[in-house]
Scaffold this active site. Structure first.
Site, PDB file in Angstrom:
ATOM      1  N   SER A 121     -23.834 -23.229 -14.187  1.00 52.94           N
ATOM      2  CA  SER A 121     -23.420 -22.122 -15.051  1.00 52.94           C
ATOM      3  C   SER A 121     -24.574 -21.167 -15.310  1.00 52.94           C
ATOM      4  O   SER A 121     -25.734 -21.578 -15.367  1.00 52.94           O
ATOM      5  CB  SER A 121     -22.923 -22.659 -16.391  1.00 52.94           C
ATOM      6  N   SER A 153     -26.696 -29.713 -19.046  1.00 49.98           N
ATOM      7  CA  SER A 153     -26.833 -30.934 -19.839  1.00 49.98           C
ATOM      8  C   SER A 153     -28.093 -31.695 -19.463  1.00 49.98           C
ATOM      9  O   SER A 153     -28.381 -31.864 -18.278  1.00 49.98           O
ATOM     10  CB  SER A 153     -25.625 -31.854 -19.622  1.00 49.98           C
ATOM     11  N   GLU A 236     -17.253 -34.274 -10.399  1.00 46.86           N
ATOM     12  CA  GLU A 236     -17.367 -33.938 -11.816  1.00 46.86           C
ATOM     13  C   GLU A 236     -16.023 -34.106 -12.529  1.00 46.86           C
ATOM     14  O   GLU A 236     -15.954 -34.620 -13.636  1.00 46.86           O
ATOM     15  CB  GLU A 236     -17.879 -32.506 -11.973  1.00 46.86           C
ATOM     16  N   GLU A 362      -8.593 -24.618 -18.642  1.00 43.59           N
ATOM     17  CA  GLU A 362      -7.842 -23.506 -18.037  1.00 43.59           C
ATOM     18  C   GLU A 362      -8.067 -23.493 -16.521  1.00 43.59           C
ATOM     19  O   GLU A 362      -7.120 -23.278 -15.752  1.00 43.59           O
ATOM     20  CB  GLU A 362      -8.277 -22.149 -18.613  1.00 43.59           C
TER      21      GLU A 362
END
Ligand SMILES: Cc1cc2nc3c(=O)[nH]c(=O)nc-3n(C[C@H](O)[C@H](O)[C@H](O)COP(=O)(O)OP(=O)(O)OC[C@H]3O[C@@H](n4cnc5c(N)ncnc54)[C@H](O)[C@@H]3O)c2cc1C
Lengths: 396, 372
Positions: A121, A153, A236, A362
């Site tokens: 990201s 993370s 993931e 989503e």
């Protein structure tokens, strides 16, 4: 002579009793302690059960891992090493790495010597992963990396990262990406921890300023990064959905060892309340359904009855089940839950992280509708357009 | 014993035959005819059905039954799911559950052989009176037990020749098969929301019954019967909700608004994704419960109640959401949706509601942890 599952169970039980301290719930996770525990598991032959032996694993089946997890429930376990090192990055390396890369990284990861994190990201967005702006340019002997990543993370405690960067700007977005393996602590890399809304430190942001990477850092093909990212996203979804065969030391279908609702009902003296029992059972039923779904989907994926994209079912259901548990927890905790530093209130604060981290729900719904049910794809303005010409938002 | 693949080939053939028969001899058009004629059960049709083997899977081979794979309940699960998908009428669920009770090792010897072949062959029909709605006392009579009291909301109660009930004598619980044709039994059909799955109230006044089990043998048999019944009910229900979802999904591709198919609107795509997720989840827990009962796992009761409460709720949510996505058509008698909805409503409300099964789940959890 091959050992059967029951013999394996007994061997695991004996080894655990002789080697590890008992501890059923997770306190603040200590990463050094985690590495040390992982090392012990590795030396005892109980780490990386589903990884091939030639890469430091045990070459066993998901059933062995499940048996081990059942036996390990009451012991101190390095649970945080699962995510992303053992359940996401390791399996992706296994699928896409060169022989040298697998030999170099996997045994070290399984032994707790090398922890991974994911640099995917970016400040400009996470859902549209193929739209990353971080760039890698070829140099005489490798690559030069510039850009920024965010929400990674445990980047502050990891050693290496998988970084997705753009290596060709003149082709459509999926065709110009490359995945790199990068040592985190090196010149040009800055890692800043980010404080989460509940006060914890789960993820970080990073800035890359002329970071030098060798040619051997490329995972998969140059400009073939999307294929690697696709494998990574598959693992993931499985991991975030609690369906990874590589997850070790936690209850089937869970990622953590937080206190249970049953504990809460008992400790708050509500075990005789019909209402409390209903709330507890609501959540427990969803957990049972979740485990059943994880098993069923895993089997049907193995049997080829469903496409890989169907892993999104478990990602979606996991968020639903976990969020229902948190909602029940807040309800059961009552006023004291928020006036007297309740752990359920802290979990409630971070509730939506469960449907964002690891790809939002989503996006999972888009994947299910389009790639499992075969519904028309969403219109996209960047389809077939050289990435250089794709419009970016004002915040990018 | 045949190899695993041969056994599963046999099962596949059995399921194919079932599907073909059901499509030809039990289509929703025929179901509607039965409805109009107020026929809850067509006996000649039912005898034909039993020849296909729908009633023999749970009965051991020595009594003329036999499973196809060695895992009888899982075979029956697969069959029942298809029956649910095609909205096939008939007392398969409750009858198979009664058969499971009669062949239970703790059932009185002799009872089984007397009835089994007639029940399997469709010559007689048996049903089960759910204990919470049953209040019956038993006394020893001249030939067998004499029963008095009521059994309410008995599935196929007006069509059954035999009703298995739990009653109590002064000293102990008993499990008894009541002969509904013998004097003393009054049957009052009630108005079921699904006319093809009728219910009736029974008043018993010195009715005649045959003892199936007594004392400590009663509860294990009742538990087994209810687990089988709940497993079959959730299998049928997920078959039905899966069918409704298929109809609605197909519709999304064929129905256009504003010049594009409904399936191209993200707001609707996301709802379909949720529905498909819940349908998979419902099927997975139903199958998991069936496996647990098949293998008599320690967690069988927990998983059955989890399945019953989850499927009971989510199947109706799926169907009502599909009704919304199908638009006005879904609100007509002409569309098949209501056939499935009615049956799913019955399933939700009978043999324990979702709430009641959640209370079971909670007590299993809290009791287990207390015992540990
Ligand atoms: C606890 C946690 C841990 C994380 N760990 C990592 C990590 O280790 N590494 C890493 O790289 N990232 C990590 N992330 C980031 C995570 O992957 C992203 O938050 C996620 O992918 C969403 O991206 P975004 O936050 O940029 O939201 P955006 O992409 O900006 O989306 C905002 C909202 O719009 C929705 N949306 C966006 N596009 C569409 C569309 N086409 N259709 C429908 N809805 C859409 C999204 O679902 C979301 O609800 C983590 C996040 C959390 C919460």
């Amino acid at each position: 002579m091959s050992e059967n599952l029951e013999q394996f169970r007994l061997r695991a039980r004996e080894w655990l009793a002789a080697n590890l301290p008992k501890a059923s719930t997770e306190g603040e996770f200590d990463w050094d302690r985690g590495r040390q525990l992982q090392r012990q598991l590795y030396e005892g032959g109980f780490a990386g059960l589903c990884y091939p032996r030639e890469y430091g694993g045990q070459g066993l089946t998901p059933q062995h891992q499940r048996v081990f997890n059942e036996e390990a429930l009451d012991y101190e376990m390095p649970v945080r090493l699962n995510f992303p090192t053992l359940t996401i990055c390791g399996p992706t390396l296994l699928d896409t790495g060169s022989e040298e890369q697998k030999k170099e990284f996997l045994p070290a990861a399984i032994a707790g010597e090398l922890l991974f994190c994911q640099f995917l990201s970016e400040p400009s967005g996470g859902s549209d992963l193929a739209g990353v702006l971080t760039r890698a340019e070829r140099t005489a002997d490798g690559w030069l990396l510039n850009g920024a990543k965010t929400w990674s993370s445990s980047a502050d405690t990891a050693d290496w990262a998988m970084v997705l960067a753009r290596t060709d700007w003149d082709v459509p977005k999926h065709q110009g990406l490359t995945m790199f393996l990068m040592r985190i602590r090196q010149p040009g890399v800055q890692v800043n921890p980010i404080q989460m809304l509940n006060g914890s430190h789960e993820f970080c942001e990073e800035f890359f300023d002329d970071v030098r990477l060798p040619s051997s850092a490329v995972l998969g093909e140059v400009n073939g990064g999307w294929a690697v990212a696709t494998r990574l996203l598959y693992h993931e979804r499985a991991a975030v959905g609690g369906a990874s065969p590589f997850v070790s030391g936690v209850r089937q279908g869970q990622m953590t060892r937080d206190g249970t609702l049953t504990d809460l009902v008992r400790e708050s003296g509500q075990a005789d309340s019909e209402r409390a029992r209903d709330l507890l059972a609501r959540s427990e039923v969803l957990h049972l359904v979740h485990s059943a779904l994880a098993e069923d989907l895993t089997q049907r994926l193995v049997d080829g009855e469903l496409p890989d994209a169907a892993m999104s079912y478990i990602r979606l259901f996991h968020a639903e089940a976990q969020q229902a548990e948190i909602d029940c927890g807040l309800e059961l905790a009552g006023p004291a839950g928020v006036t007297d530093s309740g752990s359920w209130a802290l979990r409630y604060l971070g509730r939506q992280g469960l449907s964002l981290g690891g790809g939002s729900t989503e996006m999972a719904r888009n994947v299910i509708a389009e790639r499992v049910l075969g519904m028309p794809r969403e219109a996209s303005a960047d389809k077939g357009v050289p990435f250089r010409q794709v419009r970016q938002g004002p915040t990018s | 014993m045949a190899s695993a693949t041969a056994r599963s080939t046999e099962l596949r053939m059995f399921l194919d035959t079932t599907r073909k028969f059901a499509e030809a001899q039990a289509s929703t058009t025929q179901l509607r005819t039965w409805w109009r004629e107020g026929q809850g059960l067509d006996r000649p049709w039912w005898r034909q059905v039993t020849e296909l083997g729908w009633t023999s899977l749970l009965v051991p081979e020595e009594h003329g039954g036999g499973s196809l794979t060695g895992e009888a309940l899982l075979d029956l699960f697969a069959l029942t799911e298809i029956l649910g998908e095609l909205a096939v009428p008939g007392p398969t669920n409750v009858l198979n559950s009664v058969l499971a009770a009669l062949v239970h090792p703790k059932a009185q010897p002799g009872v089984d052989v007397r009835w089994l072949s007639e029940l399997m062959a469709g010559e007689r029909v048996a049903t089960w009176a759910h204990p919470p709605a049953t209040s019956l006392s038993a006394q020893p009579g001249r030939d067998g037990l004499l029963l008095n009291g009521t059994a309410l909301a008995v599935e196929f109660g007006a069509h059954a020749d035999l009703v298995l009930v739990r009653a109590a004598t002064q000293e102990r619980p008993v499990l008894v098969l009541i002969d509904t044709h013998a004097p003393g039994v009054t049957v009052r059909p009630t108005q079921s929301i699904d006319p093809a799955r009728p219910f009736a109230d029974l008043a018993v006044n010195d009715g005649r019954g045959t003892l199936v089990a007594q004392g400590p043998d009663v509860e294990p048999i009742v538990a087994r019967l209810q687990q089988v019944l709940n497993v079959l009910q959730v299998a049928e229900t997920v078959g039905g909700s899966g069918r409704v979802l298929d109809l609605a999904t197909q519709w999304a591709f064929e129905r256009y608004s504003f010049g594009r198919p409904l399936a191209s609107y993200q707001a609707l795509k996301h709802r379909y994704a949720d529905l498909a997720t819940h349908q998979h989840a419902a099927r997975a827990i139903a199958l998991r419960a069936a496996r647990a009962v098949q293998d008599t796992e320690a967690d069988a009761a927990l998983l059955v109640s989890a399945a019953k409460s989850y499927v009971g709720e989510v199947s109706l949510e799926i169907m009502q959401d599909c009704a919304q996505l199908l638009g006005g058509l879904s609100q007509t008698m002409e569309h098949d949706l209501h056939l499935y909805l009615r049956r799913a409503m019955l399933a939700r409300q009978t043999y324990g509601t979702p709430y009641e099964h959640r209370q079971v789940v909670a007590s299993l959890l809290l009791d287990r942890e207390a015992a540990a």
